[in-house]
Design a protein around this motif. Sequence first.
Motif, PDB file in Angstrom:
ATOM      1  N   UNK A   1      -9.650  24.683 -13.810  1.00  0.00           N
ATOM      2  CA  UNK A   1      -7.986  24.720 -13.963  1.00  0.00           C
ATOM      3  C   UNK A   1      -7.478  24.752 -12.711  1.00  0.00           C
ATOM      4  N   UNK A   2      -8.022  25.111 -11.651  1.00  0.00           N
ATOM      5  CA  UNK A   2      -7.102  24.977 -10.263  1.00  0.00           C
ATOM      6  C   UNK A   2      -7.030  23.663  -9.921  1.00  0.00           C
ATOM      7  N   UNK A   3      -8.237  22.823  -9.967  1.00  0.00           N
ATOM      8  CA  UNK A   3      -8.389  21.457  -9.691  1.00  0.00           C
ATOM      9  C   UNK A   3      -7.374  20.674 -10.415  1.00  0.00           C
ATOM     10  N   UNK A   4      -7.409  20.891 -11.790  1.00  0.00           N
ATOM     11  CA  UNK A   4      -6.406  20.162 -12.446  1.00  0.00           C
ATOM     12  C   UNK A   4      -4.868  20.696 -12.333  1.00  0.00           C
ATOM     13  N   UNK A   5      -4.754  21.714 -11.829  1.00  0.00           N
ATOM     14  CA  UNK A   5      -3.327  21.926 -11.608  1.00  0.00           C
ATOM     15  C   UNK A   5      -2.874  21.813 -10.385  1.00  0.00           C
ATOM     16  N   UNK A   6      -3.824  21.550  -9.271  1.00  0.00           N
ATOM     17  CA  UNK A   6      -3.400  21.248  -8.024  1.00  0.00           C
ATOM     18  C   UNK A   6      -3.153  19.495  -8.087  1.00  0.00           C
ATOM     19  N   UNK A   7      -3.915  19.091  -8.795  1.00  0.00           N
ATOM     20  CA  UNK A   7      -3.888  17.416  -8.993  1.00  0.00           C
ATOM     21  C   UNK A   7      -2.487  17.089  -9.763  1.00  0.00           C
ATOM     22  N   UNK A   8      -1.817  18.048 -10.175  1.00  0.00           N
ATOM     23  CA  UNK A   8      -0.741  17.883 -11.097  1.00  0.00           C
ATOM     24  C   UNK A   8      -0.642  17.383 -12.694  1.00  0.00           C
ATOM     25  N   UNK A   9      -1.996  17.627 -13.211  1.00  0.00           N
ATOM     26  CA  UNK A   9      -2.271  17.227 -14.452  1.00  0.00           C
ATOM     27  C   UNK A   9      -2.004  18.394 -15.345  1.00  0.00           C
ATOM     28  N   UNK A  10      -1.920  19.564 -15.040  1.00  0.00           N
ATOM     29  CA  UNK A  10      -1.592  20.734 -15.873  1.00  0.00           C
ATOM     30  C   UNK A  10      -0.808  21.538 -15.087  1.00  0.00           C
TER      31      UNK A  10
ATOM     32  N   UNK B   1       0.713  -1.345   0.010  1.00  0.00           N
ATOM     33  CA  UNK B   1       0.111  -0.257  -0.082  1.00  0.00           C
ATOM     34  C   UNK B   1       0.779   1.133  -0.029  1.00  0.00           C
ATOM     35  N   UNK B   2       0.686   2.265  -1.222  1.00  0.00           N
ATOM     36  CA  UNK B   2       1.514   3.398  -1.044  1.00  0.00           C
ATOM     37  C   UNK B   2       1.376   4.423   0.179  1.00  0.00           C
ATOM     38  N   UNK B   3       2.177   5.031   0.394  1.00  0.00           N
ATOM     39  CA  UNK B   3       2.160   6.111   1.788  1.00  0.00           C
ATOM     40  C   UNK B   3       0.887   6.926   1.694  1.00  0.00           C
ATOM     41  N   UNK B   4       0.405   7.659   2.677  1.00  0.00           N
ATOM     42  CA  UNK B   4      -0.407   8.581   2.553  1.00  0.00           C
ATOM     43  C   UNK B   4      -0.601   9.889   1.599  1.00  0.00           C
ATOM     44  N   UNK B   5       0.817  10.158   1.634  1.00  0.00           N
ATOM     45  CA  UNK B   5       0.900  11.152   0.699  1.00  0.00           C
ATOM     46  C   UNK B   5       0.742  10.683  -0.841  1.00  0.00           C
ATOM     47  N   UNK B   6       1.349   9.662  -1.138  1.00  0.00           N
ATOM     48  CA  UNK B   6       1.274   9.075  -2.592  1.00  0.00           C
ATOM     49  C   UNK B   6      -0.496   8.740  -2.814  1.00  0.00           C
ATOM     50  N   UNK B   7      -1.058   8.305  -1.613  1.00  0.00           N
ATOM     51  CA  UNK B   7      -2.802   8.015  -1.893  1.00  0.00           C
ATOM     52  C   UNK B   7      -3.279   9.221  -2.061  1.00  0.00           C
ATOM     53  N   UNK B   8      -3.019  10.162  -1.274  1.00  0.00           N
ATOM     54  CA  UNK B   8      -3.791  11.354  -1.352  1.00  0.00           C
ATOM     55  C   UNK B   8      -3.445  12.142  -2.852  1.00  0.00           C
ATOM     56  N   UNK B   9      -2.369  12.028  -3.423  1.00  0.00           N
ATOM     57  CA  UNK B   9      -2.043  12.467  -4.882  1.00  0.00           C
ATOM     58  C   UNK B   9      -2.714  11.676  -5.919  1.00  0.00           C
ATOM     59  N   UNK B  10      -2.677  10.673  -5.613  1.00  0.00           N
ATOM     60  CA  UNK B  10      -3.530   9.680  -6.455  1.00  0.00           C
ATOM     61  C   UNK B  10      -4.995  10.034  -6.479  1.00  0.00           C
ATOM     62  N   UNK B  11      -5.584  10.168  -5.299  1.00  0.00           N
ATOM     63  CA  UNK B  11      -6.807  10.363  -5.135  1.00  0.00           C
ATOM     64  C   UNK B  11      -7.202  12.045  -5.744  1.00  0.00           C
ATOM     65  N   UNK B  12      -6.228  12.937  -5.631  1.00  0.00           N
ATOM     66  CA  UNK B  12      -6.488  14.180  -6.196  1.00  0.00           C
ATOM     67  C   UNK B  12      -6.519  14.097  -8.022  1.00  0.00           C
ATOM     68  N   UNK B  13      -5.703  13.150  -8.361  1.00  0.00           N
ATOM     69  CA  UNK B  13      -5.679  12.864  -9.756  1.00  0.00           C
ATOM     70  C   UNK B  13      -6.951  12.351 -10.370  1.00  0.00           C
ATOM     71  N   UNK B  14      -7.521  11.162  -9.685  1.00  0.00           N
ATOM     72  CA  UNK B  14      -8.874  10.501  -9.957  1.00  0.00           C
ATOM     73  C   UNK B  14     -10.033  11.606  -9.637  1.00  0.00           C
ATOM     74  N   UNK B  15      -9.887  12.241  -8.663  1.00  0.00           N
ATOM     75  CA  UNK B  15     -10.997  13.208  -8.518  1.00  0.00           C
ATOM     76  C   UNK B  15     -10.996  14.485  -9.764  1.00  0.00           C
ATOM     77  N   UNK B  16      -9.760  14.867 -10.059  1.00  0.00           N
ATOM     78  CA  UNK B  16      -9.689  15.549 -11.299  1.00  0.00           C
ATOM     79  C   UNK B  16     -10.072  15.179 -12.524  1.00  0.00           C
TER      80      UNK B  16
END
Length: 134
Positions: free
Chosen positions: A96-105, A43-58
Amino acid sequence: MKSSGRSCCGTGKPLNKKRAATSDIGFEAIERLGGEEVLSRAVPGEDELAAMSRRYHALSDPLRLTILFLLRDQPLCVCVINRFMHISDSKLSYHLTVLKESGLIEGECRGNWIFYSITDHGNKALKYTERMGK
């Protein structure tokens, strides 16, 4: 029914014999995999899981997916994105903010304009999303 002495999933409720046998199968499977420590490393660490979650949300919003498709081939300024999207400035800014904060743009200032471009994560996510949709 007689209790096995163990509780179910930390609830404190005693396991009956049938449940205890099923539970033992689960514990045996964990031990075959190398124990709880080995299992927890999968299971990835909490930070990595949070980043993944943000990307899927975006990626979960059709407007944000549209923006990613628009940016796939070239960076665009907000005015061009908005001309295509036909949404309010504030709504576009939010997406755009959601996409940017998720690291997609990412955005780059050029004079009075911000040009957005898709990141490597954004390209990979978009390709994966396209494959999943087929």
